[in-house]
Design an enzyme around this catalytic site. Sequence first.
Site, PDB file in Angstrom:
ATOM      1  N   CYS A 120      -2.232  -6.662  -3.329  1.00  0.00           N
ATOM      2  CA  CYS A 120      -2.090  -7.184  -4.691  1.00  0.00           C
ATOM      3  C   CYS A 120      -2.791  -8.535  -4.665  1.00  0.00           C
ATOM      4  O   CYS A 120      -3.550  -8.799  -3.723  1.00  0.00           O
ATOM      5  CB  CYS A 120      -0.624  -7.243  -5.136  1.00  0.00           C
ATOM      6  SG  CYS A 120       0.442  -8.387  -4.231  1.00  0.00           S
ATOM      7  N   GLY A 121      -2.581  -9.387  -5.636  1.00  0.00           N
ATOM      8  CA  GLY A 121      -3.311 -10.653  -5.656  1.00  0.00           C
ATOM      9  C   GLY A 121      -3.070 -11.475  -4.407  1.00  0.00           C
ATOM     10  O   GLY A 121      -4.002 -11.899  -3.723  1.00  0.00           O
ATOM     11  N   THR A 122      -1.811 -11.695  -4.105  1.00  0.00           N
ATOM     12  CA  THR A 122      -1.442 -12.472  -2.912  1.00  0.00           C
ATOM     13  C   THR A 122      -0.975 -11.599  -1.748  1.00  0.00           C
ATOM     14  O   THR A 122      -0.854 -12.085  -0.623  1.00  0.00           O
ATOM     15  CB  THR A 122      -0.264 -13.404  -3.242  1.00  0.00           C
ATOM     16  OG1 THR A 122       0.831 -12.579  -3.699  1.00  0.00           O
ATOM     17  CG2 THR A 122      -0.632 -14.419  -4.310  1.00  0.00           C
ATOM     18  N   GLY A 123      -0.611 -10.373  -2.035  1.00  0.00           N
ATOM     19  CA  GLY A 123       0.023  -9.498  -1.044  1.00  0.00           C
ATOM     20  C   GLY A 123       1.539  -9.677  -1.004  1.00  0.00           C
ATOM     21  O   GLY A 123       2.243  -8.900  -0.361  1.00  0.00           O
ATOM     22  N   ILE A 124       2.024 -10.697  -1.679  1.00  0.00           N
ATOM     23  CA  ILE A 124       3.459 -11.019  -1.573  1.00  0.00           C
ATOM     24  C   ILE A 124       4.325 -10.003  -2.318  1.00  0.00           C
ATOM     25  O   ILE A 124       5.237  -9.402  -1.745  1.00  0.00           O
ATOM     26  CB  ILE A 124       3.733 -12.457  -2.077  1.00  0.00           C
ATOM     27  CG1 ILE A 124       3.029 -13.482  -1.185  1.00  0.00           C
ATOM     28  CG2 ILE A 124       5.240 -12.729  -2.108  1.00  0.00           C
ATOM     29  CD1 ILE A 124       3.039 -14.907  -1.739  1.00  0.00           C
ATOM     30  N   GLY A 125       4.036  -9.820  -3.584  1.00  0.00           N
ATOM     31  CA  GLY A 125       4.888  -8.926  -4.378  1.00  0.00           C
ATOM     32  C   GLY A 125       4.913  -7.518  -3.830  1.00  0.00           C
ATOM     33  O   GLY A 125       5.986  -6.898  -3.681  1.00  0.00           O
ATOM     34  N   ARG A 170      11.058  -4.033  24.780  1.00  0.00           N
ATOM     35  CA  ARG A 170      12.052  -4.840  24.052  1.00  0.00           C
ATOM     36  C   ARG A 170      11.787  -4.818  22.546  1.00  0.00           C
ATOM     37  O   ARG A 170      12.710  -4.966  21.736  1.00  0.00           O
ATOM     38  CB  ARG A 170      12.069  -6.269  24.573  1.00  0.00           C
ATOM     39  CG  ARG A 170      10.807  -7.080  24.306  1.00  0.00           C
ATOM     40  CD  ARG A 170      10.830  -8.429  25.003  1.00  0.00           C
ATOM     41  NE  ARG A 170       9.707  -9.276  24.647  1.00  0.00           N
ATOM     42  CZ  ARG A 170       8.467  -9.147  25.136  1.00  0.00           C
ATOM     43  NH1 ARG A 170       8.188  -8.186  25.998  1.00  0.00           N
ATOM     44  NH2 ARG A 170       7.495  -9.976  24.767  1.00  0.00           N
ATOM     45  N   HIS A 171      10.533  -4.603  22.170  1.00  0.00           N
ATOM     46  CA  HIS A 171      10.206  -4.576  20.740  1.00  0.00           C
ATOM     47  C   HIS A 171      10.742  -3.305  20.075  1.00  0.00           C
ATOM     48  O   HIS A 171      11.081  -3.323  18.889  1.00  0.00           O
ATOM     49  CB  HIS A 171       8.697  -4.687  20.549  1.00  0.00           C
ATOM     50  CG  HIS A 171       8.127  -5.911  21.185  1.00  0.00           C
ATOM     51  ND1 HIS A 171       8.464  -7.183  20.776  1.00  0.00           N
ATOM     52  CD2 HIS A 171       7.288  -6.071  22.247  1.00  0.00           C
ATOM     53  CE1 HIS A 171       7.850  -8.072  21.538  1.00  0.00           C
ATOM     54  NE2 HIS A 171       7.130  -7.421  22.439  1.00  0.00           N
ATOM     55  N   HIS A 192       4.108  -5.822  18.215  1.00  0.00           N
ATOM     56  CA  HIS A 192       5.518  -6.219  18.254  1.00  0.00           C
ATOM     57  C   HIS A 192       6.376  -5.576  17.174  1.00  0.00           C
ATOM     58  O   HIS A 192       7.569  -5.386  17.362  1.00  0.00           O
ATOM     59  CB  HIS A 192       5.650  -7.743  18.133  1.00  0.00           C
ATOM     60  CG  HIS A 192       5.249  -8.465  19.390  1.00  0.00           C
ATOM     61  ND1 HIS A 192       5.545  -9.783  19.620  1.00  0.00           N
ATOM     62  CD2 HIS A 192       4.557  -8.042  20.484  1.00  0.00           C
ATOM     63  CE1 HIS A 192       5.067 -10.150  20.808  1.00  0.00           C
ATOM     64  NE2 HIS A 192       4.452  -9.111  21.343  1.00  0.00           N
ATOM     65  N   ASP A 240      -2.494  -3.079  -6.855  1.00  0.00           N
ATOM     66  CA  ASP A 240      -2.471  -3.333  -8.295  1.00  0.00           C
ATOM     67  C   ASP A 240      -3.856  -3.863  -8.678  1.00  0.00           C
ATOM     68  O   ASP A 240      -4.798  -3.831  -7.864  1.00  0.00           O
ATOM     69  CB  ASP A 240      -1.309  -4.277  -8.672  1.00  0.00           C
ATOM     70  CG  ASP A 240      -1.550  -5.730  -8.254  1.00  0.00           C
ATOM     71  OD1 ASP A 240      -2.557  -6.008  -7.562  1.00  0.00           O
ATOM     72  OD2 ASP A 240      -0.719  -6.583  -8.615  1.00  0.00           O
ATOM     73  N   HIS A 241      -3.978  -4.373  -9.891  1.00  0.00           N
ATOM     74  CA  HIS A 241      -5.276  -4.877 -10.363  1.00  0.00           C
ATOM     75  C   HIS A 241      -5.770  -6.062  -9.524  1.00  0.00           C
ATOM     76  O   HIS A 241      -6.962  -6.239  -9.357  1.00  0.00           O
ATOM     77  CB  HIS A 241      -5.181  -5.267 -11.845  1.00  0.00           C
ATOM     78  CG  HIS A 241      -4.036  -6.182 -12.141  1.00  0.00           C
ATOM     79  ND1 HIS A 241      -2.713  -5.753 -12.113  1.00  0.00           N
ATOM     80  CD2 HIS A 241      -3.983  -7.512 -12.437  1.00  0.00           C
ATOM     81  CE1 HIS A 241      -1.910  -6.764 -12.391  1.00  0.00           C
ATOM     82  NE2 HIS A 241      -2.660  -7.848 -12.587  1.00  0.00           N
TER      83      HIS A 241
HETATM   84  C1  RB5 Z   1      -0.765  -9.994 -10.607  1.00  0.00           C
HETATM   85  O1  RB5 Z   1      -1.308 -10.938 -11.468  1.00  0.00           O
HETATM   86  C2  RB5 Z   1      -0.150 -10.673  -9.391  1.00  0.00           C
HETATM   87  O2  RB5 Z   1       1.040 -11.272  -9.744  1.00  0.00           O
HETATM   88  C3  RB5 Z   1       0.072  -9.668  -8.294  1.00  0.00           C
HETATM   89  O3  RB5 Z   1      -1.147  -9.080  -7.946  1.00  0.00           O
HETATM   90  C4  RB5 Z   1       0.642 -10.193  -6.992  1.00  0.00           C
HETATM   91  O4  RB5 Z   1      -0.103 -11.280  -6.526  1.00  0.00           O
HETATM   92  C5  RB5 Z   1       2.090 -10.421  -6.968  1.00  0.00           C
HETATM   93  O5  RB5 Z   1       2.690 -10.766  -5.931  1.00  0.00           O
END
Ligand code: RB5
Length: 149
Positions: free
Chosen positions: A68-73, A135-136, A101, A11-12
Amino acid sequence: MKSQTIALASDHGGLEMKALLKQHLEGAGLTVIDLGTNDGQSVDYPDFADAMASALKGGKAERGILMCGTGIGISIAANRHKHVRAALVHDSYGARMCRQHNDANVLVLGGRTMGPEVAKEVVDIFLNTEFEGGRHARRVAKLADSGER
Ligand code: RB5
């Protein structure tokens, strides 16, 4: 680096890192498929996780890198697809282990949380590390069957 086709999508929040990694991978002689985004407009990360899932399913790329910004979403979104094993990685140890693994087929990075040199190193390790199997393999096979029935 081994000859592979790598799909990139962000994303951005991961746009700058995607450009950096595209240059890095092409410089190493790899074929890169860029699934976007390609301008700074605010976009929705699930759309790019879905594009990555389609590219892998269709055999257009062997592995992928999502940002993405954090990689989380984008990692949450990618892992909703059963054939995707997306690993959100912060360091070289994670990059190695997610291959050895977990047989991760998608590396996920935070464009706003990781510096460029660490990102390049993590990518190189991800692309050059083999799955250990054994095992993995049993555990990874269970992932395909997990989820609500
Ligand atoms: C976008 O602002 C931000 O929320 C997205 O890049 C990401 O970090 C979400 O997990």
